[in-house]
Design a protein around this motif. Structure first.
Motif, PDB file in Angstrom:
ATOM      1  N   ARG A  20       0.840  -1.197   0.000  1.00  0.00           N
ATOM      2  CA  ARG A  20       0.000   0.000   0.000  1.00  0.00           C
ATOM      3  C   ARG A  20       0.873   1.243   0.000  1.00  0.00           C
ATOM      4  O   ARG A  20       2.093   1.170   0.228  1.00  0.00           O
ATOM      5  CB  ARG A  20      -0.958   0.005   1.197  1.00  0.00           C
ATOM      6  N   GLY A  21       0.202   2.382  -0.256  1.00  0.00           N
ATOM      7  CA  GLY A  21       0.921   3.642  -0.257  1.00  0.00           C
ATOM      8  C   GLY A  21       0.167   4.681   0.555  1.00  0.00           C
ATOM      9  O   GLY A  21      -1.064   4.619   0.685  1.00  0.00           O
ATOM     10  N   GLU A  22       0.932   5.609   1.122  1.00  0.00           N
ATOM     11  CA  GLU A  22       0.334   6.715   1.898  1.00  0.00           C
ATOM     12  C   GLU A  22       1.128   7.961   1.571  1.00  0.00           C
ATOM     13  O   GLU A  22       2.296   8.059   1.978  1.00  0.00           O
ATOM     14  CB  GLU A  22       0.492   6.461   3.407  1.00  0.00           C
ATOM     15  N   GLY A  23       0.565   8.874   0.826  1.00  0.00           N
ATOM     16  CA  GLY A  23       1.291  10.100   0.481  1.00  0.00           C
ATOM     17  C   GLY A  23       2.572   9.783  -0.270  1.00  0.00           C
ATOM     18  O   GLY A  23       2.564   9.108  -1.296  1.00  0.00           O
ATOM     19  N   TYR A  34       9.230   2.846   2.319  1.00  0.00           N
ATOM     20  CA  TYR A  34      10.122   3.464   1.342  1.00  0.00           C
ATOM     21  C   TYR A  34       9.620   4.861   0.990  1.00  0.00           C
ATOM     22  O   TYR A  34       8.417   5.052   0.761  1.00  0.00           O
ATOM     23  CB  TYR A  34      10.156   2.633   0.050  1.00  0.00           C
ATOM     24  N   LEU A  35      10.562   5.805   0.917  1.00  0.00           N
ATOM     25  CA  LEU A  35      10.228   7.158   0.473  1.00  0.00           C
ATOM     26  C   LEU A  35      10.159   7.108  -1.051  1.00  0.00           C
ATOM     27  O   LEU A  35      11.159   6.838  -1.720  1.00  0.00           O
ATOM     28  CB  LEU A  35      11.328   8.113   0.947  1.00  0.00           C
ATOM     29  N   ASP A  36       8.978   7.351  -1.596  1.00  0.00           N
ATOM     30  CA  ASP A  36       8.772   7.110  -3.025  1.00  0.00           C
ATOM     31  C   ASP A  36       8.998   8.374  -3.843  1.00  0.00           C
ATOM     32  O   ASP A  36       8.064   9.117  -4.136  1.00  0.00           O
ATOM     33  CB  ASP A  36       7.364   6.560  -3.261  1.00  0.00           C
ATOM     34  N   PHE A  37      10.251   8.600  -4.245  1.00  0.00           N
ATOM     35  CA  PHE A  37      10.565   9.738  -5.118  1.00  0.00           C
ATOM     36  C   PHE A  37      10.727   9.258  -6.564  1.00  0.00           C
ATOM     37  O   PHE A  37      11.357   9.912  -7.380  1.00  0.00           O
ATOM     38  CB  PHE A  37      11.809  10.476  -4.607  1.00  0.00           C
ATOM     39  N   ALA A  38      10.128   8.093  -6.856  1.00  0.00           N
ATOM     40  CA  ALA A  38      10.000   7.633  -8.238  1.00  0.00           C
ATOM     41  C   ALA A  38       8.575   7.942  -8.705  1.00  0.00           C
ATOM     42  O   ALA A  38       8.340   8.276  -9.858  1.00  0.00           O
ATOM     43  CB  ALA A  38      10.271   6.139  -8.333  1.00  0.00           C
ATOM     44  N   ALA A  39       7.628   7.824  -7.764  1.00  0.00           N
ATOM     45  CA  ALA A  39       6.216   8.126  -8.023  1.00  0.00           C
ATOM     46  C   ALA A  39       5.716   7.453  -9.306  1.00  0.00           C
ATOM     47  O   ALA A  39       5.076   8.079 -10.147  1.00  0.00           O
ATOM     48  CB  ALA A  39       5.990   9.646  -8.072  1.00  0.00           C
TER      49      ALA A  39
END
Ligand SMILES: Cc1ncc(COP(=O)(O)O)c(C=O)c1O
Length: 399
Positions: A20-23, A34-39
């Motif tokens: 899942r993802g949150e923001g 994971y910090l998602d800076f690929a988006a």
């Protein structure tokens, strides 16, 4: 031995499974964040599970999912009106992906010349390092050997010149030229912004020779550079523009925008799509624009971009053995690595952060546009730790 997969093995997938993802965060099956800076490669423009997008999708799902384009679809008219009110364009065709938006753009340009009585003009001038998609026409437009190999003859009508080389463009224009197609900022090519003066010169050439100017804003559009579309920085506008990725925030959606004149050849029956402009996609696309066009949102993108720029510039100063150069506009950023970019990507991933590889040994940072200054600083801290690790490795190797 790894188990055989029933999937086509066309992707080199990282062994990561997200639940899942949150923001700006993605949570893996084992709970690791994971910090998602690929988006999703510039797709999750509003991050993951944005409440406004979730509500819009749920609400539409309870009404009607799909209608054929044989009928009027109010969500299409609403989204097209907002896109045309806020851009150079007068007309919009909705698609499901970036490549399809490009196909529509190329067809629109060729059909424009045809409608003007110049059917021999079907060639499109494109640029080295370009990426326009994976259909047969868009791999021909992109012109990259690695994507063309083995798929039969390259689709005719695409002529490629070096990126930024105005003389080469001039020399390539013939009686058969219909259009010039360019990414204002090359994404996959390595985050290479086209100089403003070059884009202006292309506009002049198109006007002089009766050519269509097509911008591929699939990656750089919809707020990513701090304007709704990147062309707005250039002081000129294209005749046709392809958008996708961020416009759907994660729901498959693309759009081809054109002036009334450019779209004049696209009469009834010339183009179509079963799913393009589907009510679910329209609900989400409209919800994305509610946010991106909201007061202060693009200003926020520009402010956070500054935090990244300053932070990355300082990291480039401190870790010259790892970072050679910082590139890009807004939240479309590139780190040209001084080590193999795969090593930098791996080191960043070890710090539980996601980024995307690109050409020219560059790592792309494409954070969600909702990223806060604090989250940007968290990302910078992770890149710093990755750079420290790689610097130490390099020093050990040379000791
Ligand atoms: C600039 C550009 N054009 C076109 C495409 C193709 O989009 P899609 O993969 O949605 O077909 C991409 C995808 O990465 C892109 O970055």
């Amino acid at each position: 031995m790894a188990e055989a997969t029933p999937l086509y093995e066309t992707y080199m997938r990282a062994p990561l499974r997200f639940e899942r993802g949150e923001g700006v965060w993605l949570v893996a099956e084992d709970g690791t964040r994971y910090l998602d800076f690929a988006a999703g490669v510039a797709v999750n423009s509003l991050g993951h599970a944005h409440p406004h997008l979730v509500a819009a999708l749920k609400d539409q799902a309870e009404k009607v999912w799909h209608l054929s384009n044989l009928y009027e679809i109010p969500g299409q008219e609403k989204l097209a009106k907002r896109l045309t009110d806020n851009t150079f364009a007068d007309k919009v065709f909705f698609t499901n992906s970036g490549a399809e938006a490009l196909e529509c753009a190329i067809k629109t340009a060729r059909r424009y010349q045809f409608a003007k009585g110049r059917p021999e003009r079907f060639h499109v001038i494109t640029f080295e390092g370009a990426f326009h998609g994976r259909t047969l026409a868009t791999i021909a437009a992109g012109g990259q050997a690695k994507y063309l190999e083995g798929f039969g003859p390259k689709a005719p009508g695409f002529v490629q010149v070096p990126f930024g080389d105005l003389d080469a463009v001039k020399a390539a224009i013939t009686e058969e030229t219909a259009a010039i197609l360019i990414e204002p900022i090359q994404g996959e090519g390595g985050i290479r912004p086209a100089p403003k003066a070059f884009l202006q010169a292309l506009r002049d050439l198109c006007d002089e020779h009766g050519l269509m100017l097509i911008f591929d804003e699939v990656q750089c559009g919809v707020g990513r550079t701090g304007k709704l579309f990147a062309y707005e920085w250039s002081g000129i506008s294209p005749d046709i523009l392809a958008a996708a990725k961020g416009i759907g925030g994660g729901f498959p959606l693309g759009a081809c925008l054109a002036t009334e004149e450019a779209a004049s050849g696209m009469v009834a029956g010339t183009h179509g799509s079963t799913y393009g402009g589907n009510p679910l996609a329209m609900a989400v696309g409209n919800a994305v624009l509610d946010v991106v066009l909201g007061e202060g949102f693009l200003e926020h993108v520009r402010d956070v971009a500054l935090v990244f720029r300053q932070g990355l510039a300082s990291l480039a100063d401190r870790f010259p053995d790892v970072i050679e150069e910082i590139r890009g506009e807004g939240l479309m950023l590139g780190i040209k690595a001084a080590v193999p970019s795969a090593d930098l990507l791996k080191a960043i991933r070890s710090e539980k952060m996601l980024a995307v590889p690109a050409g020219e040994n560059v790592i792309r940072l494409l954070p969600p546009l909702i990223t806060t200054a604090e989250e940007a600083r968290e990302g910078l801290a992770r890149i710093e730790r990755a750079s420290e690790t790689l610097t130490a490795v390099k020093q050990r190797a040379t000791a």
